[in-house]
Write an enzyme that holds these catalytic residues in place. Structure first.
Site, PDB file in Angstrom:
ATOM      1  N   SER A 127       0.832  -1.202   0.000  1.00  0.00           N
ATOM      2  CA  SER A 127       0.000   0.000   0.000  1.00  0.00           C
ATOM      3  C   SER A 127       0.863   1.247   0.000  1.00  0.00           C
ATOM      4  O   SER A 127       1.966   1.255   0.561  1.00  0.00           O
ATOM      5  CB  SER A 127      -0.851  -0.027   1.282  1.00  0.00           C
ATOM      6  OG  SER A 127      -1.477   1.212   1.485  1.00  0.00           O
ATOM      7  N   TYR A 151      -1.500  -0.656  10.876  1.00  0.00           N
ATOM      8  CA  TYR A 151      -1.832  -1.275   9.591  1.00  0.00           C
ATOM      9  C   TYR A 151      -0.682  -1.102   8.601  1.00  0.00           C
ATOM     10  O   TYR A 151      -0.218  -2.057   7.980  1.00  0.00           O
ATOM     11  CB  TYR A 151      -3.127  -0.668   9.013  1.00  0.00           C
ATOM     12  CG  TYR A 151      -3.315  -0.979   7.544  1.00  0.00           C
ATOM     13  CD1 TYR A 151      -3.603  -2.279   7.135  1.00  0.00           C
ATOM     14  CD2 TYR A 151      -3.161   0.007   6.558  1.00  0.00           C
ATOM     15  CE1 TYR A 151      -3.735  -2.585   5.784  1.00  0.00           C
ATOM     16  CE2 TYR A 151      -3.298  -0.286   5.225  1.00  0.00           C
ATOM     17  CZ  TYR A 151      -3.580  -1.591   4.840  1.00  0.00           C
ATOM     18  OH  TYR A 151      -3.690  -1.881   3.499  1.00  0.00           O
ATOM     19  N   LYS A 155       2.180  -3.815   6.660  1.00  0.00           N
ATOM     20  CA  LYS A 155       2.519  -3.892   5.226  1.00  0.00           C
ATOM     21  C   LYS A 155       4.029  -3.807   5.062  1.00  0.00           C
ATOM     22  O   LYS A 155       4.621  -4.546   4.283  1.00  0.00           O
ATOM     23  CB  LYS A 155       1.828  -2.763   4.456  1.00  0.00           C
ATOM     24  CG  LYS A 155       0.320  -2.931   4.344  1.00  0.00           C
ATOM     25  CD  LYS A 155      -0.033  -4.120   3.468  1.00  0.00           C
ATOM     26  CE  LYS A 155      -1.503  -4.460   3.505  1.00  0.00           C
ATOM     27  NZ  LYS A 155      -1.829  -5.735   2.879  1.00  0.00           N
TER      28      LYS A 155
HETATM   29  P1  NAD Z   1     -11.117  -6.575   1.386  1.00  0.00           P
HETATM   30  O1  NAD Z   1     -11.317  -6.537   2.856  1.00  0.00           O
HETATM   31  O2  NAD Z   1     -12.274  -6.315   0.509  1.00  0.00           O
HETATM   32  O3  NAD Z   1     -10.478  -7.978   0.962  1.00  0.00           O
HETATM   33  C1  NAD Z   1      -9.660  -8.725   1.801  1.00  0.00           C
HETATM   34  C2  NAD Z   1     -10.209 -10.149   1.839  1.00  0.00           C
HETATM   35  O4  NAD Z   1      -9.361 -10.944   2.664  1.00  0.00           O
HETATM   36  C3  NAD Z   1     -11.618 -10.228   2.396  1.00  0.00           C
HETATM   37  O5  NAD Z   1     -12.430 -11.019   1.536  1.00  0.00           O
HETATM   38  C4  NAD Z   1     -11.427 -10.887   3.752  1.00  0.00           C
HETATM   39  O6  NAD Z   1     -12.549 -11.657   4.121  1.00  0.00           O
HETATM   40  C5  NAD Z   1     -10.178 -11.730   3.509  1.00  0.00           C
HETATM   41  N1  NAD Z   1      -9.369 -12.021   4.707  1.00  0.00           N
HETATM   42  C6  NAD Z   1      -8.910 -11.147   5.632  1.00  0.00           C
HETATM   43  N2  NAD Z   1      -8.198 -11.796   6.565  1.00  0.00           N
HETATM   44  C7  NAD Z   1      -8.195 -13.095   6.207  1.00  0.00           C
HETATM   45  C8  NAD Z   1      -7.629 -14.272   6.777  1.00  0.00           C
HETATM   46  N3  NAD Z   1      -6.937 -14.234   7.920  1.00  0.00           N
HETATM   47  N4  NAD Z   1      -7.815 -15.466   6.149  1.00  0.00           N
HETATM   48  C9  NAD Z   1      -8.539 -15.530   5.007  1.00  0.00           C
HETATM   49  N5  NAD Z   1      -9.102 -14.450   4.433  1.00  0.00           N
HETATM   50  C10 NAD Z   1      -8.944 -13.257   5.031  1.00  0.00           C
HETATM   51  O7  NAD Z   1      -9.912  -5.572   1.075  1.00  0.00           O
HETATM   52  P2  NAD Z   1      -9.375  -5.051  -0.334  1.00  0.00           P
HETATM   53  O8  NAD Z   1      -9.688  -3.608  -0.421  1.00  0.00           O
HETATM   54  O9  NAD Z   1      -9.802  -5.958  -1.415  1.00  0.00           O
HETATM   55  O10 NAD Z   1      -7.815  -5.186  -0.066  1.00  0.00           O
HETATM   56  C11 NAD Z   1      -7.072  -6.308  -0.492  1.00  0.00           C
HETATM   57  C12 NAD Z   1      -5.644  -6.151  -0.042  1.00  0.00           C
HETATM   58  O11 NAD Z   1      -5.121  -4.945  -0.576  1.00  0.00           O
HETATM   59  C13 NAD Z   1      -5.471  -6.040   1.470  1.00  0.00           C
HETATM   60  O12 NAD Z   1      -4.294  -6.718   1.839  1.00  0.00           O
HETATM   61  C14 NAD Z   1      -5.316  -4.556   1.707  1.00  0.00           C
HETATM   62  O13 NAD Z   1      -4.556  -4.285   2.850  1.00  0.00           O
HETATM   63  C15 NAD Z   1      -4.585  -4.138   0.449  1.00  0.00           C
HETATM   64  N6  NAD Z   1      -4.795  -2.718   0.097  1.00  0.00           N
HETATM   65  C16 NAD Z   1      -6.063  -2.230   0.006  1.00  0.00           C
HETATM   66  C17 NAD Z   1      -6.263  -0.886  -0.303  1.00  0.00           C
HETATM   67  C18 NAD Z   1      -7.645  -0.303  -0.350  1.00  0.00           C
HETATM   68  O14 NAD Z   1      -7.770   0.903  -0.169  1.00  0.00           O
HETATM   69  N7  NAD Z   1      -8.694  -1.066  -0.620  1.00  0.00           N
HETATM   70  C19 NAD Z   1      -5.161  -0.050  -0.542  1.00  0.00           C
HETATM   71  C20 NAD Z   1      -3.874  -0.601  -0.455  1.00  0.00           C
HETATM   72  C21 NAD Z   1      -3.711  -1.951  -0.132  1.00  0.00           C
HETATM   73  C1  WQD Z   2      -9.212   9.881   1.066  1.00  0.00           C
HETATM   74  C2  WQD Z   2      -9.393  11.373   1.323  1.00  0.00           C
HETATM   75  C3  WQD Z   2      -9.611  11.903   3.648  1.00  0.00           C
HETATM   76  C4  WQD Z   2     -13.430   9.850   4.237  1.00  0.00           C
HETATM   77  C5  WQD Z   2      -6.661   4.866   3.144  1.00  0.00           C
HETATM   78  C6  WQD Z   2      -5.618   4.124   3.928  1.00  0.00           C
HETATM   79  C7  WQD Z   2      -4.562   3.601   3.014  1.00  0.00           C
HETATM   80  C8  WQD Z   2      -5.155   2.805   1.853  1.00  0.00           C
HETATM   81  C9  WQD Z   2      -6.256   3.524   1.176  1.00  0.00           C
HETATM   82  C10 WQD Z   2      -5.129   0.494   2.410  1.00  0.00           C
HETATM   83  C11 WQD Z   2      -8.587  11.871   2.519  1.00  0.00           C
HETATM   84  C12 WQD Z   2     -10.886  12.231   2.908  1.00  0.00           C
HETATM   85  C13 WQD Z   2     -12.276  10.362   3.687  1.00  0.00           C
HETATM   86  C14 WQD Z   2     -14.454  10.740   4.657  1.00  0.00           C
HETATM   87  C15 WQD Z   2     -13.094  12.589   3.925  1.00  0.00           C
HETATM   88  N1  WQD Z   2      -5.743   1.577   2.313  1.00  0.00           N
HETATM   89  N2  WQD Z   2     -12.110  11.702   3.538  1.00  0.00           N
HETATM   90  N3  WQD Z   2     -14.235  12.081   4.474  1.00  0.00           N
HETATM   91  O1  WQD Z   2      -6.772   7.926   3.842  1.00  0.00           O
HETATM   92  O2  WQD Z   2      -5.897   8.169   1.477  1.00  0.00           O
HETATM   93  O3  WQD Z   2      -6.036   5.950   2.479  1.00  0.00           O
HETATM   94  O4  WQD Z   2      -7.207   3.970   2.148  1.00  0.00           O
HETATM   95  O5  WQD Z   2      -3.968   0.296   2.261  1.00  0.00           O
HETATM   96  O6  WQD Z   2      -3.735   2.835   3.809  1.00  0.00           O
HETATM   97  O7  WQD Z   2      -5.034   5.005   4.877  1.00  0.00           O
HETATM   98  O8  WQD Z   2      -8.117   7.087   1.846  1.00  0.00           O
HETATM   99  O9  WQD Z   2     -10.495   7.097   1.238  1.00  0.00           O
HETATM  100  O10 WQD Z   2      -9.867   7.160   3.684  1.00  0.00           O
HETATM  101  O11 WQD Z   2      -9.449   9.169   2.268  1.00  0.00           O
HETATM  102  O12 WQD Z   2     -12.939  13.800   3.791  1.00  0.00           O
HETATM  103  O13 WQD Z   2     -15.479  10.341   5.182  1.00  0.00           O
HETATM  104  O14 WQD Z   2     -10.759  11.618   1.656  1.00  0.00           O
HETATM  105  O15 WQD Z   2      -9.346  12.845   4.639  1.00  0.00           O
HETATM  106  O16 WQD Z   2      -8.175  13.189   2.227  1.00  0.00           O
HETATM  107  P1  WQD Z   2      -6.670   7.399   2.485  1.00  0.00           P
HETATM  108  P2  WQD Z   2      -9.565   7.550   2.287  1.00  0.00           P
END
Ligand code: NAD
Ligand code: WQD
Length: 339
Positions: A127, A151, A155
Site C-alpha cells: 500500500s 496497519y 505492510k
Molecule cells: P477486502 O477486505 O475487501 O479484501 C480482503 C479479503 O481478505 C476479504 O475477503 C477478507 O474476508 C479476507 N481475509 C482477511 N483476513 C483473512 C484471513 N486471515 N484469512 C482468510 N481471508 C482473510 O480488502 P481489499 O480492499 O480488497 O484489499 C485487499 C488487499 O489490498 C489487502 O491486503 C489490503 O490491505 C490491500 N490494500 C487495500 C487498499 C484499499 O484501499 N482497498 C489499498 C492498499 C492496499
Molecule cells: C481519502 C481522502 C480523507 C473519508 C486509506 C488508507 C490507506 C489505503 C487507502 C489500504 C482523505 C478524505 C475520507 C471521509 C473525507 N488503504 N475523507 N471524508 O486515507 O488516502 O487511504 O485507504 O492500504 O492505507 O489510509 O483514503 O479514502 O480514507 O481518504 O474527507 O469520510 O478523503 O481525509 O483526504 P486514504 P480515504
C-alpha cells in the site's frame, strides 16, 4: 517458468474479486481462499457469472496452517496473489495485535507453506501507506518507508519479510504492489466495494450519501495546502489495478528476485473534486460539511507510476468519470445487499 494455477488469498474481497475476473479472462485457473471476514461468498458466484468460468473456493483462514497445507497438497499451485488482510487504519490503532496476527502471522503461514511445497512466486498487496508522509510528490518506489500506523507497519513488515526471503533463496519471484487509492467497480455492476458498517474510505462514503443511505459526508479538513484546502489522493480504478496483477505475474514468469511497483495514476484529486465528479456521474446531490482533519492523514499523496509503465507495460487508463459511473452503477444496483 509456466504459471497456470494461482492461489488467490482474500479473493472474495474488493480488489481480489476484480483480480479474479482479470485472471480468469487471461486464461489462468484460480483457487480462492477466504474466511469471509470482510466479504460474502456470493461475490464469487458473480465472478463466475461475469467470466463464464468456474472458481474453486475454500473457506478458511490463512493462519490455519494445516488447512493451508491441504490446499497446496490438493491443488497444483504455481503462484499466489496475496490479498487476504485487514485494512482499517483506525481498527489497527485500537487493536494492533489483531493486525499483526492477521496480516503478519497470516502472511508468514502462507509463505512458509509455499516454500514447503516448492512454490516461490508471489504477488503481495502492499500500500502507498508504507510511505507515510512523503518528502515530496509524486512518490517514487525508492522513497523512504515510514508508515504512520499499525496497519501500515504490517505492510512494511511483510515487505521486509519478502525481501529477506529473496536474499536467502534465489528461487523467490516476488512482486510488491503498492496500491494508491483503489476506487470504482466492475462495469457490469455485479461486483464492487462493499464495506460493512460505516465506510472508512471516501468513495464508498460518497456513494452511500448519493444513494440516500447516509445523510452527509464529513470532509476531513479544508485547510490543507492543496488546490481547495481538502486532501488530495491518487484514485485508481479497481479494474486497472486488477490488470496490474496480471502484468506483474507475466513479469515474474520471466524473472526472479523482488520487484516493487507503485500502482497509481499519477494524478491527484481533492475531496471536493471527487464530490463534484460523483454528483455529475450519478445525477444525485452529495451534501457535505467541513469537519476537523482526520488524525494521521497526509495532505497530498499521488504516485509516480513510471516504473510500472516502463517495466510492466502497465498504466491506468480509466479516468475519474468512469470510476464514478461504475461505482454508481454498482451502488444503485442493490447487488451489495445479497449475501
Ligand atoms: P477486502 O477486505 O475487501 O479484501 C480482503 C479479503 O481478505 C476479504 O475477503 C477478507 O474476508 C479476507 N481475509 C482477511 N483476513 C483473512 C484471513 N486471515 N484469512 C482468510 N481471508 C482473510 O480488502 P481489499 O480492499 O480488497 O484489499 C485487499 C488487499 O489490498 C489487502 O491486503 C489490503 O490491505 C490491500 N490494500 C487495500 C487498499 C484499499 O484501499 N482497498 C489499498 C492498499 C492496499
Ligand atoms: C481519502 C481522502 C480523507 C473519508 C486509506 C488508507 C490507506 C489505503 C487507502 C489500504 C482523505 C478524505 C475520507 C471521509 C473525507 N488503504 N475523507 N471524508 O486515507 O488516502 O487511504 O485507504 O492500504 O492505507 O489510509 O483514503 O479514502 O480514507 O481518504 O474527507 O469520510 O478523503 O481525509 O483526504 P486514504 P480515504
Amino acid at each position: 517458468m509456466q504459471i497456470n494455477t494461482i492461489l488467490v488469498t482474500g479473493g472474495a474481497g474488493y480488489i481480489g474479486s476484480h483480480t479474479c475476473v482479470e485472471l480468469l479472462e487471461a486464461g489462468y485457473r484460480i483457487v480462492v481462499i477466504d474466511n469471509f471476514r470482510n466479504s460474502k461468498p456470493s461475490v464469487l458466484k458473480r465472478v463466475e457469472e461475469i467470466t463464464g468460468k468456474t472458481v474453486v473456493c475454500i473457506e478458511m483462514d490463512i493462519r490455519d496452517r494445516p488447512a493451508m497445507e491441504t490446499v497446496f497438497a490438493e491443488h497444483a499451485i504455481d503462484a499466489a496473489i496475496h490479498f487476504a488482510g485487514l485494512k482499517a487504519v483506525g481498527e489497527s490503532v485500537a487493536d494492533p495485535a489483531l493486525y499483526y496476527d492477521n496480516n503478519v502471522s497470516g502472511s508468514l503461514a502462507l509463505l512458509q507453506t509455499m516454500a514447503k511445497f516448492g512454490v516461490h512466486t508471489v504477488v503481495f498487496s502492499s500500500s502507498a501507506t508504507v510511505y507515510g508522509e512523503p518528502p515530496s510528490v509524486p512518490i517514487r518506489e525508492d522513497f523512504p518507508l515510514a508508515p504512520m500506523n499499525p496497519y501500515g507497519r504490517t505492510k512494511r513488515m511483510v515487505e521486509d519479510m519478502l525481501r529477506d526471503l529473496a536474499v536467502a533463496d534465489a528461487r523467490w519471484r516476488i512482486a510488491l504492489l503498492r496500491y494508491f487509492n483503489p476506487a470504482g467497480a466492475h462495469p457490469s455492476g455485479l461486483i464492487g466495494e462493499d464495506p460493512g458498517g460505516i465506510p472508512n474510505n471516501l468513495m464508498p462514503y460518497i456513494a452511500q450519501v448519493a444513494e440516500g443511505r447516509r445523510e452527509k459526508l464529513s470532509v476531513f479538513g479544508n485547510d490543507y495546502e492543496t488546490v481547495d484546502g481538502t486532501g488530495v489522493r491518487d484514485y485508481i480504478h479497481v479494474a486497472d489495478l486488477a490488470r496490474g496483477h496480471v502484468k506483474a505475474l507475466e513479469k515474474l514468469a520471466r524473472q526472479t528476485g523482488v520487484l516493487t511497483y507503485n500502482l497509481g495514476t499519477g494524478q491527484g484529486y481533492s475531496v471536493l473534486e471527487m464530490i463534484d465528479a460523483f454528483e455529475k456521474a450519478s445525477g444525485r446531490p452529495v451534501p457535505y460539511r467541513f469537519a476537523p482533519r482526520r488524525p494521521g492523514d497526509v495532505a497530498i499523496c499521488y504516485a509516480d507510476p513510471a516504473l510500472a509503465e516502463r517495466e510492466l507495460g502497465w498504466r491506468a487508463d480509466r479516468g475519474l468519470e468512469q470510476m464514478c459511473r461504475d461505482v454508481w452503477r454498482w451502488q444503485s444496483s442493490g447487488n451489495d445487499k445479497i449475501r
